[in-house]
Design a protein around this motif. Structure first.
Motif, PDB file in Angstrom:
ATOM      1  N   THR A  22       0.734   2.644  11.429  1.00 34.90           N
ATOM      2  CA  THR A  22       1.480   3.888  11.273  1.00 34.90           C
ATOM      3  C   THR A  22       2.517   3.750  10.172  1.00 34.90           C
ATOM      4  OG1 THR A  22       1.192   4.367  13.633  1.00 34.90           O
ATOM      5  CG2 THR A  22       2.896   5.602  12.462  1.00 34.90           C
ATOM      6  N   GLY A  23       3.168   2.584  10.128  1.00 35.99           N
ATOM      7  CA  GLY A  23       4.203   2.365   9.128  1.00 35.99           C
ATOM      8  C   GLY A  23       3.674   2.155   7.723  1.00 35.99           C
ATOM      9  N   ILE A  24       2.530   1.469   7.598  1.00 35.17           N
ATOM     10  CA  ILE A  24       2.048   1.083   6.259  1.00 35.17           C
ATOM     11  C   ILE A  24       0.818   1.861   5.808  1.00 35.17           C
ATOM     12  CG2 ILE A  24       2.897  -1.257   6.692  1.00 35.17           C
ATOM     13  CD1 ILE A  24      -0.056  -2.158   6.817  1.00 35.17           C
ATOM     14  N   GLY A  25       0.205   2.643   6.721  1.00 33.98           N
ATOM     15  CA  GLY A  25      -1.063   3.301   6.394  1.00 33.98           C
ATOM     16  C   GLY A  25      -0.979   4.227   5.202  1.00 33.98           C
ATOM     17  N   GLY A  26       0.100   5.003   5.117  1.00 33.57           N
ATOM     18  CA  GLY A  26       0.243   5.923   4.003  1.00 33.57           C
ATOM     19  C   GLY A  26       0.357   5.201   2.666  1.00 33.57           C
ATOM     20  N   GLY A  27       1.090   4.092   2.654  1.00 36.93           N
ATOM     21  CA  GLY A  27       1.220   3.315   1.421  1.00 36.93           C
ATOM     22  C   GLY A  27      -0.096   2.699   0.994  1.00 36.93           C
ATOM     23  N   LEU A  28      -0.878   2.242   1.957  1.00 38.36           N
ATOM     24  CA  LEU A  28      -2.207   1.706   1.642  1.00 38.36           C
ATOM     25  C   LEU A  28      -3.075   2.773   0.981  1.00 38.36           C
ATOM     26  CD1 LEU A  28      -3.007  -0.325   4.887  1.00 38.36           C
ATOM     27  CD2 LEU A  28      -2.795  -1.290   2.602  1.00 38.36           C
ATOM     28  N   ALA A  29      -3.095   3.957   1.582  1.00 35.82           N
ATOM     29  CA  ALA A  29      -3.909   5.046   1.030  1.00 35.82           C
ATOM     30  C   ALA A  29      -3.410   5.467  -0.341  1.00 35.82           C
ATOM     31  CB  ALA A  29      -3.900   6.235   1.997  1.00 35.82           C
ATOM     32  N   ARG A  30      -2.091   5.519  -0.520  1.00 34.97           N
ATOM     33  CA  ARG A  30      -1.511   5.881  -1.814  1.00 34.97           C
ATOM     34  C   ARG A  30      -1.989   4.959  -2.922  1.00 34.97           C
ATOM     35  NH1 ARG A  30       4.071   3.970  -1.520  1.00 34.97           N
ATOM     36  NH2 ARG A  30       2.970   2.037  -1.981  1.00 34.97           N
ATOM     37  N   ASP A  31      -1.906   3.660  -2.669  1.00 34.73           N
ATOM     38  CA  ASP A  31      -2.290   2.688  -3.695  1.00 34.73           C
ATOM     39  C   ASP A  31      -3.784   2.751  -3.987  1.00 34.73           C
ATOM     40  OD1 ASP A  31       0.327   1.915  -3.855  1.00 34.73           O
ATOM     41  OD2 ASP A  31       0.097   0.120  -2.627  1.00 34.73           O
ATOM     42  N   LEU A  32      -4.602   2.940  -2.958  1.00 33.52           N
ATOM     43  CA  LEU A  32      -6.037   3.037  -3.185  1.00 33.52           C
ATOM     44  C   LEU A  32      -6.390   4.279  -3.993  1.00 33.52           C
ATOM     45  CD1 LEU A  32      -7.331   1.927   0.340  1.00 33.52           C
ATOM     46  CD2 LEU A  32      -7.453   0.618  -1.788  1.00 33.52           C
ATOM     47  N   LEU A  33      -5.721   5.396  -3.700  1.00 35.55           N
ATOM     48  CA  LEU A  33      -5.996   6.640  -4.422  1.00 35.55           C
ATOM     49  C   LEU A  33      -5.563   6.560  -5.887  1.00 35.55           C
ATOM     50  CD1 LEU A  33      -5.006   9.346  -1.789  1.00 35.55           C
ATOM     51  CD2 LEU A  33      -7.293   8.913  -2.698  1.00 35.55           C
ATOM     52  N   THR A  34      -4.553   5.744  -6.169  1.00 36.64           N
ATOM     53  CA  THR A  34      -4.069   5.630  -7.547  1.00 36.64           C
ATOM     54  C   THR A  34      -4.638   4.402  -8.258  1.00 36.64           C
ATOM     55  OG1 THR A  34      -2.055   4.523  -6.730  1.00 36.64           O
ATOM     56  CG2 THR A  34      -1.936   6.900  -7.122  1.00 36.64           C
ATOM     57  N   GLY A  35      -5.655   3.782  -7.644  1.00 40.17           N
ATOM     58  CA  GLY A  35      -6.352   2.684  -8.310  1.00 40.17           C
ATOM     59  C   GLY A  35      -5.596   1.379  -8.352  1.00 40.17           C
ATOM     60  N   GLU A  36      -4.762   1.124  -7.360  1.00 40.05           N
ATOM     61  CA  GLU A  36      -3.987  -0.119  -7.307  1.00 40.05           C
ATOM     62  C   GLU A  36      -4.390  -0.941  -6.085  1.00 40.05           C
ATOM     63  OE1 GLU A  36      -1.846  -1.064  -9.564  1.00 40.05           O
ATOM     64  OE2 GLU A  36      -1.712   0.785 -10.739  1.00 40.05           O
ATOM     65  N   ILE A  37      -4.284  -2.258  -6.206  1.00 38.98           N
ATOM     66  CA  ILE A  37      -4.405  -3.103  -5.025  1.00 38.98           C
ATOM     67  C   ILE A  37      -3.188  -2.817  -4.156  1.00 38.98           C
ATOM     68  CG2 ILE A  37      -4.440  -5.456  -4.131  1.00 38.98           C
ATOM     69  CD1 ILE A  37      -5.729  -6.320  -6.757  1.00 38.98           C
ATOM     70  N   PRO A  38      -3.373  -2.477  -2.873  1.00 41.13           N
ATOM     71  CA  PRO A  38      -2.220  -2.123  -2.039  1.00 41.13           C
ATOM     72  C   PRO A  38      -1.109  -3.157  -2.107  1.00 41.13           C
ATOM     73  CG  PRO A  38      -4.244  -1.637  -0.876  1.00 41.13           C
ATOM     74  CD  PRO A  38      -4.646  -2.362  -2.138  1.00 41.13           C
ATOM     75  N   ALA A  39       0.102  -2.679  -2.374  1.00 41.98           N
ATOM     76  CA  ALA A  39       1.245  -3.586  -2.533  1.00 41.98           C
ATOM     77  C   ALA A  39       1.491  -4.408  -1.272  1.00 41.98           C
ATOM     78  CB  ALA A  39       2.493  -2.778  -2.886  1.00 41.98           C
ATOM     79  N   VAL A  40       1.206  -3.813  -0.100  1.00 41.30           N
ATOM     80  CA  VAL A  40       1.480  -4.524   1.148  1.00 41.30           C
ATOM     81  C   VAL A  40       0.562  -5.728   1.329  1.00 41.30           C
ATOM     82  CG1 VAL A  40       2.329  -2.447   2.273  1.00 41.30           C
ATOM     83  CG2 VAL A  40      -0.083  -3.056   2.481  1.00 41.30           C
ATOM     84  N   LEU A  41      -0.512  -5.819   0.531  1.00 41.51           N
ATOM     85  CA  LEU A  41      -1.451  -6.932   0.651  1.00 41.51           C
ATOM     86  C   LEU A  41      -1.249  -8.004  -0.417  1.00 41.51           C
ATOM     87  CD1 LEU A  41      -4.758  -4.970   1.355  1.00 41.51           C
ATOM     88  CD2 LEU A  41      -3.110  -5.891   2.994  1.00 41.51           C
TER      89      LEU A  41
END
Length: 204
Positions: A129-148
């Motif tokens: 719930t806390g990180i899901g939006g950030g994961l999706a944001r990075d994937l949609l903008t073509g970035e490796i998710p920052a949280v990973l």
């Protein structure tokens, strides 16, 4: 002001902050207005939608309560038009982002426990719930998710979710203990940013 109304206001503030974060990333990728609004919407509400689908709360709150979607879209559109001025507020956005992480992780964990999800599963739901939006944001903008790949972010969320689960098990799920858990997550996240902490990375 009732507790539920206070939680709603806090939720909407978190939605606006995460939407601004997603919209800012979309602006940096030079997406059009629709793209900025869409990425902002997903960044703000993706974690909550995932949580609701996992615990069987359908339709997800993001779709059943218009205030969440409208807040996310309005914040995204504001960033689209005001991003030159908002770029000066990066530190403030980081602080608010940390606050959103703590709040959404706590609320996600509590909702999972209330839905009967076992402790380990509730911790994972709270983290997502806390990180899901950030994961999706990075994937949609073509970035490796920052949280990973950097930042103590997902670890903070998982630790906070575990703390909420333990407090609930000890029958200490009142407003003050939950606020303390959120505050601890916010503090650790901000300290990690200040000290530039990151998780270990494998050496090739």
């Amino acid at each position: 002001m009732t507790g539920s109304y206070t939680m709603l206001i806090a939720d909407l503030i978190g939605v606006a902050v995460f939407a601004a974060s997603g919209a800012g990333a979309a602006v940096a990728k030079r997406l059009d207005l629709f793209g900025v609004g869409f990425v902002g919407f997903v960044a703000a509400l993706g974690g909550g939608i995932l949580r609701d689908l996992v615990i069987g709360a359908v339709p997800p709150l993001a779709f059943s309560d218009w205030r969440y979607a409208v807040t996310a879209v309005c914040a995204s559109v504001a960033v689209f038009y005001l991003h030159p001025q908002l770029s000066r507020l990066r530190r403030t956005v980081l602080v608010l982002d940390a606050a959103g992480l703590g709040l959404f992780t706590v609320s996600g964990t509590i909702k999972a426990l209330d839905a009967g999800v076992p402790a380990v599963g509730a911790c994972l739901v709270g983290m997502l719930t806390g990180i899901g939006g950030g994961l999706a944001r990075d994937l949609l903008t073509g970035e490796i998710p920052a949280v990973l790949q950097r930042d103590i972010y997902a670890v903070v969320a998982l630790g906070g979710a575990a703390a909420v689960t333990v407090l609930t098990w000890l029958d200490l799920a009142g407003p003050l203990p939950m606020a303390s858990a959120a505050a601890a997550m916010i503090g650790v996240r901000l300290l990690a940013l200040y000290r530039r902490w990151s998780a270990p990375v494998a050496v090739p």
